[in-house]
Design a protein around this motif. Sequence first.
Motif, PDB file in Angstrom:
ATOM      1  N   UNK A  35       0.797  -1.218   0.000  1.00 49.72           N
ATOM      2  CA  UNK A  35       0.000   0.000   0.000  1.00 49.72           C
ATOM      3  C   UNK A  35       0.825   1.262   0.000  1.00 49.72           C
ATOM      4  N   UNK A  36       0.602   2.091   0.972  1.00 48.67           N
ATOM      5  CA  UNK A  36       1.274   3.383   1.064  1.00 48.67           C
ATOM      6  C   UNK A  36       2.404   3.380   2.085  1.00 48.67           C
ATOM      7  N   UNK A  37       3.079   2.260   2.255  1.00 51.18           N
ATOM      8  CA  UNK A  37       4.165   2.180   3.230  1.00 51.18           C
ATOM      9  C   UNK A  37       5.386   2.957   2.757  1.00 51.18           C
ATOM     10  N   UNK A  38       6.139   3.436   3.699  1.00 55.07           N
ATOM     11  CA  UNK A  38       7.410   4.081   3.403  1.00 55.07           C
ATOM     12  C   UNK A  38       8.511   3.029   3.478  1.00 55.07           C
ATOM     13  N   UNK A  39       9.706   3.387   3.061  1.00 51.59           N
ATOM     14  CA  UNK A  39      10.826   2.445   3.039  1.00 51.59           C
ATOM     15  C   UNK A  39      11.124   1.903   4.439  1.00 51.59           C
TER      16      UNK A  39
END
Length: 77
Positions: A35-39
């Motif tokens: 989804x919209x996860x960051x690194x």
Amino acid sequence: MVSLLHEANEAPVSDASKKHGASVVTIYAWRKRFGELEAVDVKRLRQLEAENARLKKVLAERVMDIEILKEVAAKKW
């Protein structure tokens, strides 16, 4: 992977897939999973998955040890 997903959100998925050499299906699967996860979030998720796998292995070994001990105890009586 995260940068590819961000790029796929801003531009057409087919363009991002051609640029990075990933299939369109892979990008959609990653988008569904991450989804919209960051690194940083993805890194933490991978660490948790590795820890979970390790704990499952330890649990399986302990269950096997208990079963072996039960068999040994049953044969002695």
